[in-house]
Write a protein that holds these residues in place. Sequence first.
Motif, short mmCIF file in Angstrom:
data_model
loop_
_atom_site.label_atom_id
_atom_site.label_comp_id
_atom_site.label_asym_id
_atom_site.label_seq_id
_atom_site.Cartn_x
_atom_site.Cartn_y
_atom_site.Cartn_z
N GLU A 58 69.94 7.46 24.13
CA GLU A 58 68.68 8.01 23.92
C GLU A 58 68.49 8.86 22.45
O GLU A 58 67.57 8.56 21.75
CB GLU A 58 68.12 8.92 24.98
CG GLU A 58 67.93 8.47 26.23
CD GLU A 58 66.98 7.25 26.15
OE1 GLU A 58 65.79 7.48 25.46
OE2 GLU A 58 67.04 6.12 26.77
N ARG A 59 69.67 9.53 22.30
CA ARG A 59 69.76 10.15 20.94
C ARG A 59 69.56 9.11 19.70
O ARG A 59 69.08 9.11 18.90
CB ARG A 59 70.75 11.32 20.74
CG ARG A 59 70.94 11.84 19.45
CD ARG A 59 71.86 13.01 19.68
NE ARG A 59 71.77 13.62 18.42
CZ ARG A 59 72.59 13.66 17.20
NH1 ARG A 59 73.45 12.44 17.16
NH2 ARG A 59 72.38 14.08 16.12
N GLU A 60 70.77 8.17 19.84
CA GLU A 60 70.74 6.91 19.09
C GLU A 60 69.54 6.22 18.76
O GLU A 60 68.87 5.88 17.50
CB GLU A 60 71.74 6.03 19.43
CG GLU A 60 73.25 6.48 19.26
CD GLU A 60 73.67 7.02 17.80
OE1 GLU A 60 73.27 6.06 16.85
OE2 GLU A 60 74.03 8.08 17.78
N LYS A 61 68.67 5.91 20.00
CA LYS A 61 67.23 5.50 19.83
C LYS A 61 66.45 6.17 19.01
O LYS A 61 65.70 5.72 18.18
CB LYS A 61 66.82 5.17 21.28
CG LYS A 61 67.51 3.94 22.03
CD LYS A 61 66.82 3.93 23.28
CE LYS A 61 67.42 2.80 24.23
NZ LYS A 61 66.83 2.63 25.55
N SER A 62 66.49 7.59 19.15
CA SER A 62 65.58 8.51 18.46
C SER A 62 65.82 8.19 16.89
O SER A 62 64.79 8.26 15.98
CB SER A 62 65.63 9.77 19.06
OG SER A 62 64.88 10.48 18.38
N TYR A 64 67.44 5.84 15.33
CA TYR A 64 67.12 4.55 14.88
C TYR A 64 65.73 4.70 14.51
O TYR A 64 65.12 4.08 13.56
CB TYR A 64 67.52 3.51 15.50
CG TYR A 64 67.13 2.45 15.20
CD1 TYR A 64 68.01 1.87 14.23
CD2 TYR A 64 66.18 1.44 15.87
CE1 TYR A 64 67.84 0.24 13.76
CE2 TYR A 64 66.20 0.12 15.31
CZ TYR A 64 66.63 -0.25 14.27
OH TYR A 64 66.46 -1.73 13.74
N ALA A 65 64.82 5.11 15.60
CA ALA A 65 63.35 4.86 15.38
C ALA A 65 62.82 5.81 14.28
O ALA A 65 62.18 5.55 13.33
CB ALA A 65 62.77 5.48 16.45
N GLY A 66 63.51 6.95 13.84
CA GLY A 66 63.31 7.63 12.80
C GLY A 66 63.40 6.97 11.59
O GLY A 66 62.69 7.07 10.36
N THR A 68 63.69 3.90 11.28
CA THR A 68 62.64 2.52 11.00
C THR A 68 61.55 3.20 10.45
O THR A 68 60.95 2.54 9.56
CB THR A 68 62.59 1.98 12.37
OG1 THR A 68 63.97 1.36 12.68
CG2 THR A 68 61.75 0.93 12.22
N ARG A 69 61.06 4.26 11.07
CA ARG A 69 59.76 4.88 10.61
C ARG A 69 59.62 5.04 8.92
O ARG A 69 58.79 4.66 8.26
CB ARG A 69 59.40 6.18 11.40
CG ARG A 69 58.10 6.32 11.94
CD ARG A 69 57.99 7.36 12.85
NE ARG A 69 58.83 8.27 12.86
CZ ARG A 69 59.43 8.71 13.68
NH1 ARG A 69 59.74 7.84 14.79
NH2 ARG A 69 60.50 9.71 13.84
N HIS A 71 61.67 3.67 6.65
CA HIS A 71 61.67 2.48 6.18
C HIS A 71 60.24 1.83 6.03
O HIS A 71 59.86 1.33 4.55
CB HIS A 71 62.55 1.58 6.41
CG HIS A 71 64.19 1.70 6.23
ND1 HIS A 71 64.90 0.81 5.33
CD2 HIS A 71 65.17 2.72 6.56
CE1 HIS A 71 66.02 1.23 5.37
NE2 HIS A 71 65.93 2.31 5.99
N GLU A 72 59.50 1.94 7.11
CA GLU A 72 58.19 1.57 7.13
C GLU A 72 57.39 2.20 6.08
O GLU A 72 56.40 1.77 5.38
CB GLU A 72 57.45 1.49 8.33
CG GLU A 72 58.21 0.44 9.37
CD GLU A 72 57.71 -1.00 8.83
OE1 GLU A 72 56.52 -1.15 8.23
OE2 GLU A 72 58.86 -1.89 8.59
#
Length: 95
Positions: A58-62, A64-66, A68-69, A71-72
């Motif tokens: 879950e921490r890694e997903k969080s 990664y999402a940050g 990705t955000r 980069h966007e």
Amino acid sequence: MPTVLPVTELQRNTAALTDEAMRTKEPIYLTRRGKAAVVLLDAAEYDREMSYRKAIIEREKSVYAGITRGHEELRRGESVSLDETLSQLADKWSL
């Protein structure tokens, strides 16, 4: 050093191996034809391990999402330069 035994040992001494796994909280590797086949592990220890693994995922997903955000935001031109950020921080904290 982990305990490694042939799977036939589980068939012969199920209760003793179960007691050992519960007492030591360490995995017991069972082999078939000399290769790892299954692992016997105390249920509470297994639950702790899975809970820890889930928390890491879950921490890694969080993270990664940050990333990705970020980069966007960069792609859309919504970024702020380091100098501007430092200036804003200095203004906010009166540095």
